[in-house]
Enzyme design. Structure first.
Site, short mmCIF file in Angstrom:
data_model
loop_
_atom_site.label_atom_id
_atom_site.label_comp_id
_atom_site.label_asym_id
_atom_site.label_seq_id
_atom_site.Cartn_x
_atom_site.Cartn_y
_atom_site.Cartn_z
N GLU A 58 0.82 -1.21 0.00
CA GLU A 58 0.00 0.00 0.00
C GLU A 58 0.85 1.26 0.00
OE1 GLU A 58 -4.08 -1.12 2.26
OE2 GLU A 58 -2.34 -1.06 3.56
N CYS B 167 3.41 8.42 1.08
CA CYS B 167 4.08 7.45 1.96
C CYS B 167 4.17 6.15 1.19
CB CYS B 167 3.25 7.30 3.23
SG CYS B 167 3.86 6.02 4.33
N CYS C 203 7.97 -5.11 15.34
CA CYS C 203 7.56 -4.15 16.37
C CYS C 203 6.17 -4.57 16.87
CB CYS C 203 7.52 -2.73 15.81
SG CYS C 203 9.13 -2.17 15.23
N CYS D 106 2.81 -2.73 15.75
CA CYS D 106 2.63 -2.36 14.34
C CYS D 106 1.90 -3.46 13.58
CB CYS D 106 3.98 -2.09 13.70
SG CYS D 106 3.88 -1.65 11.96
N GLY E 286 7.35 -2.14 5.60
CA GLY E 286 8.75 -2.55 5.42
C GLY E 286 9.74 -1.70 6.18
N GLU E 287 10.95 -2.24 6.31
CA GLU E 287 12.04 -1.50 6.94
C GLU E 287 13.01 -1.11 5.81
OE1 GLU E 287 13.22 0.02 9.68
OE2 GLU E 287 15.05 0.27 8.53
N SER F 62 12.58 6.52 7.08
CA SER F 62 12.34 6.22 8.50
C SER F 62 12.83 4.81 8.80
CB SER F 62 10.84 6.33 8.77
OG SER F 62 10.56 5.98 10.10
N SER G 241 12.70 5.71 14.42
CA SER G 241 11.56 5.27 15.24
C SER G 241 12.11 4.87 16.61
CB SER G 241 10.88 4.08 14.58
OG SER G 241 10.29 4.50 13.37
N LEU G 242 12.08 5.80 17.55
CA LEU G 242 12.69 5.56 18.86
C LEU G 242 11.67 4.90 19.79
CD1 LEU G 242 15.24 5.96 20.56
CD2 LEU G 242 14.42 8.27 21.13
N HIS G 243 10.58 5.59 20.04
CA HIS G 243 9.42 5.05 20.76
C HIS G 243 9.63 4.66 22.22
CE1 HIS G 243 7.76 5.24 16.83
NE2 HIS G 243 8.00 4.02 16.43
N ASN H 159 -2.14 4.85 16.63
CA ASN H 159 -3.32 4.40 15.89
C ASN H 159 -3.61 2.99 16.32
OD1 ASN H 159 -3.56 6.77 14.17
ND2 ASN H 159 -1.62 6.05 13.31
N1 SAH Z 1 10.25 0.41 9.37
C1 SAH Z 1 10.35 1.83 9.37
C2 SAH Z 1 9.31 2.54 8.54
C3 SAH Z 1 7.88 2.03 8.60
S1 SAH Z 1 6.89 2.40 10.02
C4 SAH Z 1 10.36 2.36 10.79
O1 SAH Z 1 10.24 1.56 11.71
O2 SAH Z 1 10.59 3.54 10.99
C5 SAH Z 1 6.60 4.12 10.03
C6 SAH Z 1 6.35 4.66 11.42
O3 SAH Z 1 5.03 4.32 11.92
C7 SAH Z 1 7.33 4.14 12.45
O4 SAH Z 1 7.74 5.16 13.30
C8 SAH Z 1 6.47 3.14 13.18
O5 SAH Z 1 7.01 2.80 14.42
C9 SAH Z 1 5.16 3.87 13.25
N2 SAH Z 1 4.02 3.04 13.63
C10 SAH Z 1 3.88 1.70 13.53
N3 SAH Z 1 2.69 1.30 14.00
C11 SAH Z 1 2.03 2.42 14.39
C12 SAH Z 1 0.75 2.67 14.91
N4 SAH Z 1 -0.12 1.68 15.08
N5 SAH Z 1 0.41 3.94 15.21
C13 SAH Z 1 1.27 4.95 14.96
N6 SAH Z 1 2.49 4.79 14.44
C14 SAH Z 1 2.88 3.53 14.14
#
Ligand code: SAH
Length: 340
Positions: free
Chosen positions: A89, A102, A113, A116, A156-157, A188, A211-213, A287
């Site tokens: 997508e 995107c 993760c 996700c 994807g990464e 990202s 993507s630190l989180h 989300n």
């Molecule tokens: N693999 C890469 C790019 C794809 S994800 C990465 O990890 O950065 C893009 C972003 O969306 C990342 O920051 C990811 O952690 C975040 N993300 C994943 N699931 C999410 C969700 N349910 N709500 C909000 N952001 C989310």
């Protein structure tokens, strides 16, 4: 035979030189492909027949099938079927500053993760540069307009598909290619340290988002398995090296997950972690997905978290929300149509 959209201008120059032809033929082909957008070699009327015949032997000009489009106020989601029937997508967002797309970089994702949705399907394969270029070109054709900004934040990464991503950037950014300014491209990553280090030495001024989180290994290990391979200290060290080399501000993405990483203490620890780094923090309201154990932080908690960071004089924004109604928001994209 391969897709001609996998080839950068310099690849094609080399191709023509090896054939005993002039380099500028590559520029002509590029103009047909990206300025005039032809869909067959026969339309390249300023190129002689013998070369057209060679091109047809070595390359094809392909397309991607747009299988489904979902539209919402300021966002469209496109489901693509690739030539092997795999699905990915892309999400088009209409920002005040223009259109931003995107794109996906892999079919499925292996990073696992916990919050996700995209990782539910393990990586099936990498996308080729052409499949990433074509996500842009097909949507530009569909909407009849050019797209000015690209974020590589779909399924994807991207750093797990490094060579194809670099080729993609080369073609997307080139003045004879898709002409998307490097500062308008953001990649990202969940934190593949060796690739961040490799990326810093490339000649592109592309934006990097991490993507630190989580502010500690303890929390990050629980939600992002990659942290067990490259813990926070190594990640931050790579970011510092990236900054020392490129002098380009990095973005830290931080999803706020209720009760997981959203305490006052977490906010302070996050500030300590990025202290002195030229960055900004992008707080992302989660989300919600089928990972039911994760909930979005409450609004007042999000605002409090934001305030703490702001008061410590660190650049911070709360991400504007797009597309949750049509499951087009971050982390909601999938590869399997049955699940869409
Ligand atoms: N693999 C890469 C790019 C794809 S994800 C990465 O990890 O950065 C893009 C972003 O969306 C990342 O920051 C990811 O952690 C975040 N993300 C994943 N699931 C999410 C969700 N349910 N709500 C909000 N952001 C989310």
């Amino acid at each position: 035979m391969e897709s001609i959209y996998n080839k950068s201008l310099s690849d094609l120059e080399e191709y023509f030189v090896n054939m005993g032809e002039k380099k500028y033929k590559a520029t002509q082909v590029f103009e047909w492909l990206y300025a005039k957008r032809v869909t067959s070699f026969d339309e390249m009327t300023n190129i002689k027949n013998s070369i057209i015949a060679r091109l047809k032997q070595d390359f094809y000009i392909d397309t991607l099938l747009i299988k489904k489009i979902e539209e919402d106020a300021e966002v469209n989601k496109y489901l693509f079927e690739l030539n092997d029937k795999a699905l990915v997508e892309s999400v088009l967002m209409m920002h005040d500053y223009g259109k931003s797309l995107c794109i996906s970089s892999q079919v499925g994702c292996n990073m696992g993760c916990k919050f996700c949705e995209s990782g539910r399907l393990k990586k099936v394969r990498n996308l080729t540069a052409s499949e990433m270029i074509l996500q842009i070109m097909m949507i530009e054709k569909e909407i009849g307009a050019r797209i000015g900004h690209i974020v590589i934040m779909g399924i994807g990464e991207p750093f797990d598909n490094f060579d194809n991503i670099v080729k993609f950037i080369e073609i997307a950014n080139h003045a004879k290619g898709l002409q998307i300014g490097s500062r308008h491209i953001t990649i990202s990553t969940c934190g593949l340290v060796p690739k961040i280090l490799e990326f810093k030495d490339l000649p592109y001024q592309v934006n990097l988002a991490i993507s630190l989180h989580a502010p500690t290994n303890e929390i990050r290990n629980k939600i992002m398995p990659i942290n067990k391979v490259y813990p926070i200290e190594q990640l931050m060290d790579a970011v510092r090296q990236y900054l020392a080399k490129t002098n380009r501000r990095v973005t830290f993405e931080y999803i706020l997950l209720d009760g997981v990483n959203d305490s006052v203490e977490d906010a302070h620890k996050l500030c300590d972690l990025v202290e002195g780094i030229n960055c900004y923090i992008n707080l992302i309201p989660y989300n919600e997905t089928n990972h039911l154990e994760f909930k979005r932080s409450k609004k007042e908690i999000i605002l409090k978290f934001y305030d703490i960071i702001k008061r410590r004089n660190i650049n911070v924004t709360i991400r504007r929300e797009f597309g949750s109604k049509i499951s087009a928001a971050c982390g909601q994209l999938r590869s399997k149509k049955e699940d869409v």
